[in-house]
Scaffold this active site. Structure first.
Site, PDB file in Angstrom:
ATOM      1  N   HIS A  62      40.419  -5.094  11.016  1.00  0.00           N
ATOM      2  CA  HIS A  62      39.216  -4.273  11.148  1.00  0.00           C
ATOM      3  C   HIS A  62      39.530  -2.784  11.028  1.00  0.00           C
ATOM      4  O   HIS A  62      40.630  -2.338  11.332  1.00  0.00           O
ATOM      5  CB  HIS A  62      38.576  -4.474  12.527  1.00  0.00           C
ATOM      6  CG  HIS A  62      38.198  -5.878  12.827  1.00  0.00           C
ATOM      7  ND1 HIS A  62      38.270  -6.396  14.100  1.00  0.00           N
ATOM      8  CD2 HIS A  62      37.728  -6.872  12.043  1.00  0.00           C
ATOM      9  CE1 HIS A  62      37.860  -7.655  14.084  1.00  0.00           C
ATOM     10  NE2 HIS A  62      37.540  -7.976  12.846  1.00  0.00           N
ATOM     11  N   LYS A  72      43.559   3.988  17.174  1.00  0.00           N
ATOM     12  CA  LYS A  72      43.583   3.095  18.344  1.00  0.00           C
ATOM     13  C   LYS A  72      44.944   3.148  19.022  1.00  0.00           C
ATOM     14  O   LYS A  72      45.979   3.056  18.367  1.00  0.00           O
ATOM     15  CB  LYS A  72      43.310   1.650  17.914  1.00  0.00           C
ATOM     16  CG  LYS A  72      41.943   1.451  17.287  1.00  0.00           C
ATOM     17  CD  LYS A  72      41.765   0.020  16.803  1.00  0.00           C
ATOM     18  CE  LYS A  72      40.391  -0.158  16.158  1.00  0.00           C
ATOM     19  NZ  LYS A  72      40.211  -1.518  15.633  1.00  0.00           N
ATOM     20  N   TYR A 132      42.407  -0.995  24.793  1.00  0.00           N
ATOM     21  CA  TYR A 132      42.750   0.024  23.811  1.00  0.00           C
ATOM     22  C   TYR A 132      41.754   1.163  23.835  1.00  0.00           C
ATOM     23  O   TYR A 132      40.586   0.995  24.094  1.00  0.00           O
ATOM     24  CB  TYR A 132      42.906  -0.560  22.404  1.00  0.00           C
ATOM     25  CG  TYR A 132      41.728  -1.309  21.844  1.00  0.00           C
ATOM     26  CD1 TYR A 132      40.879  -0.721  20.921  1.00  0.00           C
ATOM     27  CD2 TYR A 132      41.476  -2.625  22.219  1.00  0.00           C
ATOM     28  CE1 TYR A 132      39.807  -1.412  20.383  1.00  0.00           C
ATOM     29  CE2 TYR A 132      40.408  -3.331  21.687  1.00  0.00           C
ATOM     30  CZ  TYR A 132      39.576  -2.718  20.773  1.00  0.00           C
ATOM     31  OH  TYR A 132      38.516  -3.404  20.250  1.00  0.00           O
ATOM     32  N   ASP A 170      35.083 -12.803  10.927  1.00  0.00           N
ATOM     33  CA  ASP A 170      36.422 -12.607  10.393  1.00  0.00           C
ATOM     34  C   ASP A 170      36.825 -13.682   9.382  1.00  0.00           C
ATOM     35  O   ASP A 170      37.738 -13.476   8.591  1.00  0.00           O
ATOM     36  CB  ASP A 170      37.453 -12.543  11.524  1.00  0.00           C
ATOM     37  CG  ASP A 170      37.363 -11.239  12.310  1.00  0.00           C
ATOM     38  OD1 ASP A 170      36.663 -10.309  11.869  1.00  0.00           O
ATOM     39  OD2 ASP A 170      38.002 -11.147  13.371  1.00  0.00           O
TER      40      ASP A 170
END
Length: 185
Positions: A62, A72, A132, A170
């Protein structure tokens, strides 16, 4: 704090120091000044927490494009993951290449995935928790992704392909070569 650049130097493994005593330990997992010196400046605007109940859960690949592109800073606080960053910056000498590392509660490492990279992880244990920080706000219209097993990228996932657990979204992502340029160097 230990900082290690991976084969794609923009992606870094960071191991914060842990200070233990008979009660347990203390660790500074984010410090703006120290992380900026290591090339992880932020600013971070959101924290995310994901729980996966079984091993083999794969989330990704992603990214977000445009003004809400996200860097991230990923850590695993329970269990273990194999974390991957794919360079999606057209014009980069590393375009389409990936780096990966095992991140776990035990090894206490974090991985910095800058904007311009696709990101994914696969759980290696049941009951895994990942936290995260991101540098851009969630923007559904800016979401992009690439199929987890894109043969042009060739990620060597540490789980058998027939045991990977994916979201419906996904399962149908395109290959990197079928997308317009997501980022430019």
């Amino acid at each position: 704090m230990k900082v290690e650049a991976l084969a794609i130097a923009d992606v870094k493994l960071i191991t914060p120091a842990r200070f233990g005593d008979p009660r347990g330990f203390f660790s500074e997992t984010w410090n703006q000044g120290r992380f900026a010196e290591a090339g992880v400046a932020g600013p971070f605007i959101q924290d995310n927490h994901a729980v996966s109940t079984t091993a083999g859960v794969l989330r990704g690949l992603h990214c977000q494009i445009g003004p809400n592109a996200q860097g991230k800073l990923v850590r695993c606080v329970k269990g273990a993951i194999y974390d991957v960053a794919v360079d999606a910056r057209h014009g980069s000498p590393n375009f389409g290449r990936y780096v990966g590392a095992e991140i776990s509660a035990e090894n206490w490492m974090q991985i910095w995935v800058p904007a311009g990279f696709l990101h994914a992880y696969c759980t290696l244990t049941a009951e895994t928790e990942v936290i995260y920080k991101v540098t851009g706000a969630y923007d559904k219209a800016a979401e992009r992704g690439v199929i987890w097993n894109d043969p042009d990228i060739g990620i060597d996932w540490p789980v058998a392909a027939d045991s990977v657990i994916l979201s419906d979204k996904d399962k149908i992502l395109p290959r990197l070569r079928d997308l317009p340029a997501l980022f430019h160097v």
